[in-house]
Design an enzyme around this catalytic site. Structure first.
Site, mmCIF file in Angstrom:
data_model
loop_
_atom_site.group_PDB
_atom_site.id
_atom_site.type_symbol
_atom_site.label_atom_id
_atom_site.label_comp_id
_atom_site.label_asym_id
_atom_site.label_seq_id
_atom_site.Cartn_x
_atom_site.Cartn_y
_atom_site.Cartn_z
ATOM 1 N N HIS A 18 0.815 -1.214 0.000
ATOM 2 C CA HIS A 18 0.000 0.000 0.000
ATOM 3 C C HIS A 18 0.851 1.269 0.000
ATOM 4 C CE1 HIS A 18 -3.396 -2.731 1.632
ATOM 5 N NE2 HIS A 18 -3.424 -2.658 0.311
ATOM 6 N N SER A 104 -6.563 -1.614 -0.812
ATOM 7 C CA SER A 104 -6.221 -0.888 -2.039
ATOM 8 C C SER A 104 -7.354 -0.001 -2.576
ATOM 9 C CB SER A 104 -5.697 -1.852 -3.109
ATOM 10 O OG SER A 104 -6.553 -2.937 -3.316
ATOM 11 N N ASP A 169 -3.542 -7.950 -7.339
ATOM 12 C CA ASP A 169 -3.150 -8.431 -6.011
ATOM 13 C C ASP A 169 -3.874 -9.749 -5.724
ATOM 14 O OD1 ASP A 169 -2.260 -8.583 -3.405
ATOM 15 O OD2 ASP A 169 -3.676 -7.084 -2.650
HETATM 16 C C1 LIG Z 1 -5.115 -10.256 -1.490
HETATM 17 S S1 LIG Z 1 -6.818 -9.949 -1.545
HETATM 18 C C2 LIG Z 1 -6.918 -8.320 -2.164
HETATM 19 C C3 LIG Z 1 -6.570 -7.237 -1.209
HETATM 20 C C4 LIG Z 1 -6.694 -5.843 -1.774
HETATM 21 N N1 LIG Z 1 -6.058 -5.723 -3.076
HETATM 22 C C5 LIG Z 1 -6.089 -4.814 -0.852
HETATM 23 O O1 LIG Z 1 -4.946 -4.413 -1.051
HETATM 24 O O2 LIG Z 1 -6.781 -4.396 0.079
HETATM 25 C C6 LIG Z 1 -7.340 -10.858 -2.947
HETATM 26 C C7 LIG Z 1 -8.825 -10.713 -3.233
HETATM 27 O O3 LIG Z 1 -9.073 -11.253 -4.542
HETATM 28 C C8 LIG Z 1 -10.334 -11.903 -4.551
HETATM 29 N N2 LIG Z 1 -10.263 -12.807 -5.724
HETATM 30 C C9 LIG Z 1 -9.736 -14.047 -5.817
HETATM 31 N N3 LIG Z 1 -9.708 -14.473 -7.104
HETATM 32 C C10 LIG Z 1 -10.217 -13.445 -7.844
HETATM 33 C C11 LIG Z 1 -10.408 -13.242 -9.235
HETATM 34 N N4 LIG Z 1 -10.082 -14.188 -10.132
HETATM 35 N N5 LIG Z 1 -10.954 -12.067 -9.633
HETATM 36 C C12 LIG Z 1 -11.286 -11.100 -8.752
HETATM 37 N N6 LIG Z 1 -11.108 -11.230 -7.412
HETATM 38 C C13 LIG Z 1 -10.582 -12.383 -6.962
HETATM 39 C C14 LIG Z 1 -10.407 -12.546 -3.193
HETATM 40 O O4 LIG Z 1 -11.745 -12.783 -2.819
HETATM 41 C C15 LIG Z 1 -9.727 -11.489 -2.301
HETATM 42 O O5 LIG Z 1 -10.674 -10.612 -1.759
#
Ligand SMILES: C[S@@+](CC[C@H](N)C(=O)[O-])C[C@H]1O[C@@H](n2cnc3c(N)ncnc32)[C@H](O)[C@@H]1O
Length: 284
Positions: A18, A104, A169
């Site tokens: 972040h 994010s 991410d």
């Molecule tokens: C590591 S977390 C994201 C955290 C966020 N980027 C942050 O920095 O606050 C990954 C997220 O991706 C979602 N996810 C998993 N596979 C996905 C996909 N193919 N497309 C979109 N979201 C997905 C999960 O449910 C989870 O909420």
């Protein structure tokens, strides 16, 4: 879809991710023309660190907790200080008794100017709903309950702006996630050549990271900067030993700012063995 970020929000990997994300948006804000951010794996946006999930792992205490507990007068790199100011502002805005940490989408949304936009993708139905609720009054933010990787093909180049950032991410719960991320980076660059494309990856041990980066090099990718922060030498593959971000087409001289940020974070994270590197995997 077992992964829930609420257990990990604010941990050392989030802190690195972040603070760097904020610096990337800072670079986009230096020009007046509007930008668009595509956040392919968005999560819920805002995390309550006093929740049962966050408290059960306590990971945030070794991440954002360390920075917030730093003694008054502690020196941070300007990029870290800017990010901490946003964190403190979010915490002040939220209800008393809650310790809210911006993920994010909430971080990016705070930094959007009137003409800028954010497009978020989140597959988990509950997280998606929370995200929609969070941004229900902000017309600059779109929330899609779709696969973030597919969105790269469907939603790029952005209609909203000629420049911007694709931020990926993924949860790394699938064994082929490095391969999927590599393909997604190449597709995003093809569809949006002017865009900055950034992808987060875990560092458990070196071999998978090396294979991932070599795969991109072998595919002919240029202008790839890697940022890595390790808490300890990555020798035990059962542990998350570090966190990396690969940035294709980074802003001009971003490596200098990134070095300052990671050096500053290393002073607060880990148990004395934290280290970082910022390297051009492939220059221009
Ligand atoms: C590591 S977390 C994201 C955290 C966020 N980027 C942050 O920095 O606050 C990954 C997220 O991706 C979602 N996810 C998993 N596979 C996905 C996909 N193919 N497309 C979109 N979201 C997905 C999960 O449910 C989870 O909420």
């Amino acid at each position: 879809m077992n992964y829930r970020h609420s257990y990990h929000a604010g941990n050392f990997a989030d802190v690195m991710k972040h603070a760097v994300l904020m610096a990337l948006i800072g670079a986009l804000r230096r020009k007046p023309s509007p930008f668009c951010v595509l956040d392919t794996h968005a999560g819920v946006g805002l995390y309550d660190l006093s929740s049962t999930q966050a408290q059960s792992t306590g990971e945030w205490r070794e991440g954002i907790g360390r920075l917030l507990d730093a003694p008054p007068g502690s020196q941070h790199a300007p990029g870290v200080e800017n990010w901490l100011e946003v964190i403190r502002a979010v915490m002040r805005d939220e209800r008393a008794g809650r310790l809210s940490y911006p993920g994010s989408p909430a971080l990016v949304a705070r930094l959007l100017r009137p003409g800028d936009s954010l497009v978020c993708c989140e597959l988990h139905p509950e997280d998606q709903q929370a995200l929609r609720h969070l941004f229900r009054h902000d017309p600059r933010v779109g929330v899609h309950g779709r696969d973030g990787y597919q969105a790269i093909t469907a939603l790029l180049p952005p209609r909203q702006a000629k420049r911007g950032l694709v931020f990926m991410d993924p949860p790394f719960e699938r064994p082929d996630e490095f391969a999927r991320l590599g393909t997604a980076i190449m597709t995003a660059r093809q569809r949006f050549p002017a865009g900055i494309v950034a992808g987060w990856y875990p560092i458990k041990h070196r071999a998978p990271v090396r294979a991932f980066i070599n795969g991109l090099k072998d595919a002919g990718q240029r202008k790839l900067l890697t940022l890595e922060l390790t808490l300890r030498p990555p020798l035990d593959p059962s542990r998350l030993n570090g966190s990396g971000i690969i940035i294709a087409n980074p802003p001009f001289r971003f490596e200098e700012e990134a070095r300052e940020i990671l050096a500053s974070l290393c002073r607060y994270l880990g148990d004395g063995e934290a280290d970082f590197r910022v390297e051009w995997a492939v220059p221009e």
